[in-house]
Design an enzyme around this catalytic site. Structure first.
Site, mmCIF file in Angstrom:
data_model
loop_
_atom_site.group_PDB
_atom_site.id
_atom_site.type_symbol
_atom_site.label_atom_id
_atom_site.label_comp_id
_atom_site.label_asym_id
_atom_site.label_seq_id
_atom_site.Cartn_x
_atom_site.Cartn_y
_atom_site.Cartn_z
ATOM 1 N N ILE A 160 46.615 12.789 67.202
ATOM 2 C CA ILE A 160 46.288 11.629 68.033
ATOM 3 C C ILE A 160 45.374 10.730 67.218
ATOM 4 C CG2 ILE A 160 46.613 12.752 70.273
ATOM 5 C CD1 ILE A 160 43.663 13.270 70.447
ATOM 6 N N ASP A 161 45.249 9.478 67.633
ATOM 7 C CA ASP A 161 44.470 8.504 66.875
ATOM 8 C C ASP A 161 42.983 8.846 66.855
ATOM 9 O OD1 ASP A 161 46.820 7.080 66.530
ATOM 10 O OD2 ASP A 161 46.439 5.779 68.263
ATOM 11 N N LYS A 162 42.304 8.305 65.878
ATOM 12 C CA LYS A 162 40.862 8.514 65.735
ATOM 13 C C LYS A 162 40.115 8.235 67.038
ATOM 14 C CE LYS A 162 36.792 6.355 63.606
ATOM 15 N NZ LYS A 162 36.315 5.277 62.713
ATOM 16 N N ARG A 202 49.949 2.749 72.975
ATOM 17 C CA ARG A 202 49.248 1.483 72.718
ATOM 18 C C ARG A 202 50.241 0.346 72.503
ATOM 19 N NH1 ARG A 202 45.324 3.133 67.909
ATOM 20 N NH2 ARG A 202 44.410 1.061 68.308
#
Length: 356
Positions: free
Chosen positions: A158-160, A262
């Site tokens: 998953i993203d930062k 997103r």
């Protein structure tokens, strides 16, 4: 191989300067003539075309061991190399004592709850202090786990600035078994997201290929499913709670593309709240009064990252076949943000949101 490139303030190659190979590509037999800057940009998706052009102009891009300019057109069989004036960064993963929230662990796997702000995997600008470094420390006494072995470790990412659940394979067999479940879409994952706007439908389905945005290589864009651009992606959403100018939704992924939620939510006109890269870090709905502007800025301060949380994760245990289901509580920053919107909505009349 890392697909990124750091070329900042480089000078032209000195004739006696030692160069180090960073990337090597052999052009496919069926490749049509294509400018080398465009070709390399497609191969190195985290590098901008402008940076590649700078490298070529400085003499760092070689074809068949000779430097070429950015307008050179690659041909089948060409060997393209990027030669820089410094050695490649050592990408060996080292164990680092970083706090790690372990939700579940056994001999085959572990489930961790990642906080927002923690990079998952080392890369340019983040060679240390990542989730992978933390996992290496946690498992440093496990003789069978090598953090540098691609056959073990994180099964997905998953993203930062996204928080939530991830599964880690401790054995090659576990990674193969879990990887097949993700590939076959038999895992169960739900996300909670706060998005801009009052979504009209109570639930919906978003389908659109995900690929690199040609205007911003660090952002993903949505393309027609019938096109050959990007990879197929499907997101299902369900409204959980409405706050007039923003909506709390639950998202279920059929696919797991980079930045999928997103990009998809932005595509339908509802970017994630506080998602700067996708346009959510500005006032997109509501009035322009000084009071409302101050309220939104306070919201951004409470949760200064995309309001996205990987809340649930479900899969079959790769050894026992038992169904495993995990839930992560809403992190403090998103919980505070949602509470603030609840207070706001309770003090506002429904007529206020008629056009939103």
């Amino acid at each position: 191989m890392r697909e990124d490139l750091e070329i900042d303030d480089i000078d032209e190659v000195d004739g006696e300067q030692q160069l180090y190979e960073h990337f090597r590509f052999e052009v496919d037999k069926g490749q049509e003539p294509l400018r080398i800057d465009k070709y390399m940009c497609e191969k190195m998706q985290h590098s901008s075309r402008n940076r590649i052009q700078k490298a070529a102009d400085a003499g760092f891009v070689h074809v068949n061991d000779k430097p070429v300019k950015s307008n050179y057109r690659v041909r089948p069989g060409d060997v393209v190399t990027l030669m820089l004036d410094r050695p490649r960064h050592d990408t060996t993963i080292e164990a680092e004592d970083i706090p790690l929230t372990v939700v579940y662990e056994d001999a085959d796997l572990m489930v961790v709850d990642k906080p927002a702000g923690l990079v998952v995997h080392p890369g340019v600008g983040n060679f240390h202090g990542t989730l992978v470094n933390a996992i290496a420390w946690h498992l440093k006494d496990d003789k069978g786990f090598d953090p540098n072995d691609p056959e073990v470790g994180l099964v997905h990412r998953i993203d930062k600035d996204t928080s939530g659940l991830l599964v880690v394979a401790k054995t090659p067999e576990a990674k193969t078994g879990l990887g097949l479940q993700f590939f076959n879409k038999t895992t169960h994952r739900t996300y909670r997201a706060l998005v801009w706007g009052n979504i009209v439908e109570d639930e919906g389905r978003i389908e659109g290929n995900i690929g690199r945005d040609p205007k911003d290589r660090l952002r993903m864009a949505v393309f027609d499913p019938a096109s050959d651009i990007g990879k197929p992606a499907v997101t299902h959403y369900r409204v959980v709670e409405r706050f007039g100018y923003v909506t709390l939704v639950e998202c279920i992924l059929e696919t797991g593309r980079t930045h999928q939620i997103r990009a998809h939510m932005r595509h339908i006109g509802h970017p994630l709240f506080a998602d700067e890269r996708y346009g959510g870090m500005e006032i997109l709905r509501g009035n322009r009064s000084s009071t409302y502007k101050a309220f939104i800025q306070n919201c951004f301060s409470l949760c200064p990252r995309q309001a996205l949380h990987a809340q649930t994760l479900g899969f079959c245990h790769p050894s026992t076949g038992q169904q495993m289901d995990f839930t992560s509580a809403m992190p403090q920053d998103m919980a505070a943000l949602i509470d603030k919107w609840r207070v706001y909505i309770n003090g506002t009349t429904n007529d206020t949101f008629a056009d939103n």
